[in-house]
Motif scaffolding. Structure first.
Motif, PDB file in Angstrom:
ATOM      1  N   GLY A 138       0.989  -1.944  -0.347  1.00 55.74           N
ATOM      2  CA  GLY A 138       0.054   0.058   0.276  1.00 55.74           C
ATOM      3  C   GLY A 138       0.954   1.008   0.197  1.00 55.74           C
ATOM      4  O   GLY A 138       2.018   1.146  -0.074  1.00 55.74           O
ATOM      5  N   THR A 139      -0.220   2.755   0.095  1.00 55.15           N
ATOM      6  CA  THR A 139       0.829   3.602   0.002  1.00 55.15           C
ATOM      7  C   THR A 139       2.029   3.852   0.959  1.00 55.15           C
ATOM      8  O   THR A 139       2.659   4.858   1.426  1.00 55.15           O
ATOM      9  CB  THR A 139      -0.051   4.990  -0.374  1.00 55.15           C
ATOM     10  OG1 THR A 139      -0.885   4.580  -1.737  1.00 55.15           O
ATOM     11  CG2 THR A 139       0.234   6.232  -0.240  1.00 55.15           C
ATOM     12  N   LYS A 173      -4.967  -2.428  -4.963  1.00 55.01           N
ATOM     13  CA  LYS A 173      -5.753  -2.573  -6.285  1.00 55.01           C
ATOM     14  C   LYS A 173      -5.283  -3.896  -7.104  1.00 55.01           C
ATOM     15  O   LYS A 173      -6.272  -4.833  -7.578  1.00 55.01           O
ATOM     16  CB  LYS A 173      -5.548  -1.874  -7.734  1.00 55.01           C
ATOM     17  CG  LYS A 173      -4.076  -2.413  -7.922  1.00 55.01           C
ATOM     18  CD  LYS A 173      -3.444  -0.893  -9.231  1.00 55.01           C
ATOM     19  CE  LYS A 173      -2.454  -0.811  -9.841  1.00 55.01           C
ATOM     20  NZ  LYS A 173      -1.914  -2.320 -10.647  1.00 55.01           N
ATOM     21  N   GLY A 223      -2.998  -1.092   1.537  1.00 55.18           N
ATOM     22  CA  GLY A 223      -3.460   0.560   1.283  1.00 55.18           C
ATOM     23  C   GLY A 223      -4.680   0.952   0.807  1.00 55.18           C
ATOM     24  O   GLY A 223      -5.863  -0.511   1.264  1.00 55.18           O
ATOM     25  N   THR A 224      -4.996   2.001   0.621  1.00 55.29           N
ATOM     26  CA  THR A 224      -6.196   2.226   0.772  1.00 55.29           C
ATOM     27  C   THR A 224      -7.609   1.703  -0.179  1.00 55.29           C
ATOM     28  O   THR A 224      -8.418   2.362   0.191  1.00 55.29           O
ATOM     29  CB  THR A 224      -6.926   3.817   1.375  1.00 55.29           C
ATOM     30  OG1 THR A 224      -6.078   4.623  -0.142  1.00 55.29           O
ATOM     31  CG2 THR A 224      -5.433   4.777   2.265  1.00 55.29           C
ATOM     32  N   MET A 244      -2.752   7.479   2.801  1.00 52.77           N
ATOM     33  CA  MET A 244      -2.599   8.436   1.552  1.00 52.77           C
ATOM     34  C   MET A 244      -2.126   8.862   0.420  1.00 52.77           C
ATOM     35  O   MET A 244      -1.476   9.438  -0.403  1.00 52.77           O
ATOM     36  CB  MET A 244      -4.239   9.498   2.052  1.00 52.77           C
ATOM     37  CG  MET A 244      -5.600   8.953   2.245  1.00 52.77           C
ATOM     38  SD  MET A 244      -6.089   7.931   1.006  1.00 52.77           S
ATOM     39  CE  MET A 244      -6.634   8.999  -0.890  1.00 52.77           C
ATOM     40  N   LYS A 267     -14.530   4.262   1.044  1.00 57.57           N
ATOM     41  CA  LYS A 267     -13.047   4.952   0.587  1.00 57.57           C
ATOM     42  C   LYS A 267     -14.265   5.595  -0.143  1.00 57.57           C
ATOM     43  O   LYS A 267     -15.200   5.112  -1.037  1.00 57.57           O
ATOM     44  CB  LYS A 267     -12.384   4.211  -0.483  1.00 57.57           C
ATOM     45  CG  LYS A 267     -11.315   5.313  -0.608  1.00 57.57           C
ATOM     46  CD  LYS A 267      -9.989   4.926  -0.942  1.00 57.57           C
ATOM     47  CE  LYS A 267      -8.935   6.006  -1.413  1.00 57.57           C
ATOM     48  NZ  LYS A 267      -7.958   5.364  -2.160  1.00 57.57           N
TER      49      LYS A 267
HETATM   50  C1  SIN Z   1      -3.238   0.437  -2.866  1.00 56.23           C
HETATM   51  O1  SIN Z   1      -4.035   1.279  -2.758  1.00 56.23           O
HETATM   52  O2  SIN Z   1      -2.450   0.241  -2.226  1.00 56.23           O
HETATM   53  C2  SIN Z   1      -2.784   2.456  -3.357  1.00 56.23           C
HETATM   54  C3  SIN Z   1      -3.270   3.346  -2.807  1.00 56.23           C
HETATM   55  C4  SIN Z   1      -3.066   4.297  -1.253  1.00 56.23           C
HETATM   56  O3  SIN Z   1      -2.527   2.609  -0.226  1.00 56.23           O
HETATM   57  O4  SIN Z   1      -3.654   5.012  -0.800  1.00 56.23           O
END
Ligand code: SIN
Length: 314
Positions: free
Chosen positions: A15-16, A63, A94-95, A121, A166
């Motif tokens: 994730g981010t 994703k 990740g979000t 984020m 989200k």
């Molecule tokens: C993800 O979902 O892995 C990338 C985007 C994020 O974490 O905000």
């Protein structure tokens, strides 16, 4: 010294929050899942005093989250929670598909100990990265007496894993709870101020999850202006196992889709309605599975329902 029962396991999935960019000013052009969960924890000296352990379960942009990784995650979370010395598990994620993973884990495990998911984020390299505070909050929430269930701590707010949505593509406060629910609480200087009950429910259990078999194929289809049945027909012919409709408004569907939907139902393929509205449930359909869920949570729920049916078959 910490008592053994206060040990917290932090599972990294990418994730981010683990993202890195070449420029500290770049909050969008980065690679998610670049840094190890161990390095995220090491960057927070305030956590050094605690009995923590880390495990890199995956290193994904969420994703690309998939069912096999979900199954591994659920098994690892369960295995750690079963250790008497472990008080809680934190999952960095990740979000983008956090709401799907959180819903999945709560329905499968319904854990009596807290499983706190967190995310960010902005990448870890950003001037004002949000990940470090979110991780601090997640660990603090994991240590909160009486906490239980799958919880999500992001941007100072705490969400139920069953309700997360989200709702923003960029802002730090990117989450809300559906349908029409607020946060479960807020984190303030390392303490939880709780407004509502912990997530409830019976665990469906790990035995439900496929081992060698395929997961049920469940798609989400939005009803829309100018709707066409071509994709639906193709899915039906290709062996779709279940469909979630992201309906217009209060659960309505374009007439153009009706014959193809009838053909699906006639084949015994379940079709669940949700609303494509950001908030609200399908009013007047309290008995309909999925009517109060987001299309994404309903897809997970329908998959689990199909798996349960598969297990019951002689
Ligand atoms: C993800 O979902 O892995 C990338 C985007 C994020 O974490 O905000």
């Amino acid at each position: 010294m910490q008592s053994a029962a206060q040990r917290i396991v932090i599972l990294g999935t990418g994730g981010t929050i683990a993202g890195a960019s070449t420029a500290t000013t770049d909050n969008v052009g980065y690679k998610a899942g670049s840094l190890s969960v161990e390095s995220l924890v090491r960057a927070l000296p305030a956590l050094a005093e605690l009995a923590l352990e880390t495990e890199q379960l995956a290193q994904l942009d969420s994703k690309d989250m998939d069912h096999a990784t979900w199954a591994r995650l659920a098994h690892r979370v369960q295995a750690h929670l079963a250790r008497p010395e472990v008080a809680a598990v934190v999952v960095t994620h990740g979000t983008d598909t956090l709401e799907e993973s959180a819903y999945f884990l709560q329905r499968v495990l319904a854990p009596a100990k807290p499983v706190v998911m967190t995310a960010a984020m902005r990448p870890a390299t950003a001037i004002q990265a949000d990940g470090p505070q979110n991780l601090m909050d997640a660990v603090a929430l994991a240590r909160e007496p009486g906490a239980r269930g799958v919880l999500v701590a992001v941007a100072g707010q705490v969400w139920s894993g069953l309700e997360l949505r989200k709702v923003h593509s960029y802002r730090l406060q990117a989450f809300a709870a559906g349908p029409d629910m607020g946060p479960l609480g807020v984190m303030e200087e390392g303490r939880l101020r709780r407004f509502r009950a912990w997530p409830e429910g019976t665990a469906l259990g790990l035995d439900l999850l496929p081992q060698d078999e395929a997961w049920p194929w469940v798609e989400v289809l939005a009803s829309r202006a100018g709707a066409e049945a071509r994709a639906l027909e193709a899915w039906r012919q290709a062996g779709l196992d279940g469909l979630v409709l992201a309906c217009t408004g209060n659960g309505t569907v374009s007439q153009a889709l009706e014959p193809a939907l009838e053909a699906l139902r006639a084949q015994g393929v379940p079709v669940w309605r949700t609303t494509r509205c950001a908030q609200g449930a399908i009013v007047g359909a309290p008995e309909e599975a999925g009517a109060a869920l987001s299309p994404w949570a309903a897809r997970v729920e329908l998959m689990l329902t199909l798996l349960a049916q598969r297990r019951r078959r002689p």
